[in-house]
Design a protein around this motif. Structure first.
Motif, PDB file in Angstrom:
ATOM      1  N   GLN A 297       0.819  -1.214   0.000  1.00 40.09           N
ATOM      2  CA  GLN A 297       0.000   0.000   0.000  1.00 40.09           C
ATOM      3  C   GLN A 297       0.846   1.254   0.000  1.00 40.09           C
ATOM      4  O   GLN A 297       0.477   2.258  -0.614  1.00 40.09           O
ATOM      5  CB  GLN A 297      -0.945   0.005   1.206  1.00 40.09           C
ATOM      6  CG  GLN A 297      -2.005   1.089   1.136  1.00 40.09           C
ATOM      7  CD  GLN A 297      -2.907   0.928  -0.084  1.00 40.09           C
ATOM      8  OE1 GLN A 297      -3.490  -0.130  -0.298  1.00 40.09           O
ATOM      9  NE2 GLN A 297      -3.020   1.974  -0.898  1.00 40.09           N
TER      10      GLN A 297
ATOM     11  N   SER B 167      -4.764  -2.746  -7.052  1.00 34.43           N
ATOM     12  CA  SER B 167      -5.810  -2.359  -7.990  1.00 34.43           C
ATOM     13  C   SER B 167      -5.425  -2.778  -9.409  1.00 34.43           C
ATOM     14  O   SER B 167      -4.239  -2.814  -9.759  1.00 34.43           O
ATOM     15  CB  SER B 167      -6.067  -0.852  -7.937  1.00 34.43           C
ATOM     16  OG  SER B 167      -4.880  -0.134  -8.175  1.00 34.43           O
ATOM     17  N   SER B 168      -6.427  -3.094 -10.202  1.00 32.55           N
ATOM     18  CA  SER B 168      -6.178  -3.646 -11.535  1.00 32.55           C
ATOM     19  C   SER B 168      -5.305  -2.745 -12.393  1.00 32.55           C
ATOM     20  O   SER B 168      -4.497  -3.239 -13.186  1.00 32.55           O
ATOM     21  CB  SER B 168      -7.510  -3.914 -12.251  1.00 32.55           C
ATOM     22  OG  SER B 168      -8.232  -4.928 -11.602  1.00 32.55           O
ATOM     23  N   ASP B 169      -5.428  -1.438 -12.229  1.00 34.55           N
ATOM     24  CA  ASP B 169      -4.686  -0.511 -13.083  1.00 34.55           C
ATOM     25  C   ASP B 169      -3.234  -0.327 -12.665  1.00 34.55           C
ATOM     26  O   ASP B 169      -2.499   0.424 -13.288  1.00 34.55           O
ATOM     27  CB  ASP B 169      -5.389   0.850 -13.148  1.00 34.55           C
ATOM     28  CG  ASP B 169      -5.467   1.539 -11.801  1.00 34.55           C
ATOM     29  OD1 ASP B 169      -5.268   0.870 -10.753  1.00 34.55           O
ATOM     30  OD2 ASP B 169      -5.728   2.758 -11.779  1.00 34.55           O
ATOM     31  N   ARG B 170      -2.799  -1.051 -11.611  1.00 37.67           N
ATOM     32  CA  ARG B 170      -1.394  -0.957 -11.166  1.00 37.67           C
ATOM     33  C   ARG B 170      -0.679  -2.304 -11.196  1.00 37.67           C
ATOM     34  O   ARG B 170       0.401  -2.448 -10.652  1.00 37.67           O
ATOM     35  CB  ARG B 170      -1.337  -0.423  -9.736  1.00 37.67           C
ATOM     36  CG  ARG B 170      -1.949   0.936  -9.558  1.00 37.67           C
ATOM     37  CD  ARG B 170      -1.067   2.069 -10.068  1.00 37.67           C
ATOM     38  NE  ARG B 170      -1.661   3.307  -9.596  1.00 37.67           N
ATOM     39  CZ  ARG B 170      -1.517   3.785  -8.368  1.00 37.67           C
ATOM     40  NH1 ARG B 170      -0.762   3.154  -7.502  1.00 37.67           N
ATOM     41  NH2 ARG B 170      -2.114   4.892  -8.019  1.00 37.67           N
TER      42      ARG B 170
ATOM     43  N   ARG C  10      -7.203 -13.553  -7.498  1.00 38.67           N
ATOM     44  CA  ARG C  10      -8.065 -12.378  -7.578  1.00 38.67           C
ATOM     45  C   ARG C  10      -9.492 -12.701  -8.037  1.00 38.67           C
ATOM     46  O   ARG C  10     -10.341 -11.812  -8.105  1.00 38.67           O
ATOM     47  CB  ARG C  10      -7.430 -11.352  -8.526  1.00 38.67           C
ATOM     48  CG  ARG C  10      -6.100 -10.808  -8.001  1.00 38.67           C
ATOM     49  CD  ARG C  10      -5.312 -10.075  -9.079  1.00 38.67           C
ATOM     50  NE  ARG C  10      -6.003  -8.887  -9.538  1.00 38.67           N
ATOM     51  CZ  ARG C  10      -5.887  -7.676  -8.984  1.00 38.67           C
ATOM     52  NH1 ARG C  10      -5.094  -7.495  -7.927  1.00 38.67           N
ATOM     53  NH2 ARG C  10      -6.549  -6.635  -9.479  1.00 38.67           N
TER      54      ARG C  10
END
Length: 260
Positions: free
Chosen positions: A166, A197-200, A237
């Motif tokens: 995080q 998160s999916s975008d990272r 996931r």
């Protein structure tokens, strides 16, 4: 289905006898782009040769923290010049801190910060190696962003705790998972993989190291095996393999400015 292996070391000797066959296997597995990392600038010409041979390969240039003692007065200018001279260079690195295998902490920090400066000047992302040093890496990146402005990049071969994960998400970094996420007892890595998160999210092999399950018995990892990393992430996931492949490919293209 397209996959991008965001961290490879194909210039190592154990790939030389059969690199063409290794390429055929990654193509069969759907790997359409690769990012070759760099341990030290002296590797540049060997990596460049492979990149010229394989159009799908882009690469980085930098100095690994375990080689921090090789940093000299002209190293920064060398890295900057090499990166500026080659359009296929898409990142600076790998750089960072490794407190697991070395104790020259101050020298590593100096070299790390020097390479952040190069990346910032050239507007390139960074590939960060972090082992047993998450708090110090976080501190350096936080200070850099507060005083120098944004720096973007990826925490490669990530093995930190969810709390540490995080930290770097909060700093805007991507998190890349390697074959270690397939290991049965890697509970903290599993927990981190579930929360990113999916975008990272990114995937890698870090080949020739860290062969994933079910290839863990093989001494040499290779880019085709990045599919097993994607499959494990999908399982953890609760997503489809196709969704993981699509998202991680999009993310890699965005971070490293890659075209398909």
């Amino acid at each position: 289905m397209h996959l991008i292996d965001t961290h490879v070391h194909l210039n190592f000797d154990n790939f030389q006898p059969d690199l063409a066959a290794v390429r055929s296997r990654w193509q069969e597995a759907g790997v359409v782009r690769l990012v070759h990392s760099c341990v030290e600038p002296s590797e540049f010409s060997s990596i460049q040769t492979i990149a010229n041979q394989f159009p799908e390969l882009s690469f980085a240039v930098g100095l690994h923290p375990l080689d921090a003692d090789k940093w000299q007065s002209d190293t920064a200018e060398t890295i900057k010049s090499l990166a500026s001279s080659e359009p296929k260079v898409v990142a600076i690195g790998e750089m960072g801190l490794d407190y697991y295998k070395a104790e020259n902490y101050e020298q590593q920090r100096i070299v790390f910060e020097s390479q952040l400066e190069i990346a910032s000047e050239l507007n390139l992302p960074v590939i960060i190696h972090c082992r047993d040093a998450a708090s110090d890496v976080r501190e350096i990146l936080q200070k850099w962003q507060e005083t120098q402005g944004g720096i973007r990049g990826v925490m490669h071969c990530w093995g930190g705790t969810p709390e540490e994960t995080q930290w770097f998400l909060d700093l805007g970094f991507y998190i890349s998972f390697s074959g270690t996420v397939t290991f049965k007892n890697a509970k903290e890595i599993h927990a981190s993989a579930e929360m990113v998160s999916s975008d990272r999210l990114l995937i890698e092999t870090d080949c020739p190291f860290l062969s994933p399950v079910p290839k863990r018995g093989e001494k040499r990892n290779e880019p085709a095996y990045v599919r097993y990393v994607a499959e494990k992430l999908a399982e953890l996931r609760g997503e489809t393999l196709e969704a993981i492949a699509h998202q991680t490919t999009q993310n890699a293209c965005k971070l490293f400015d890659l075209a398909l």
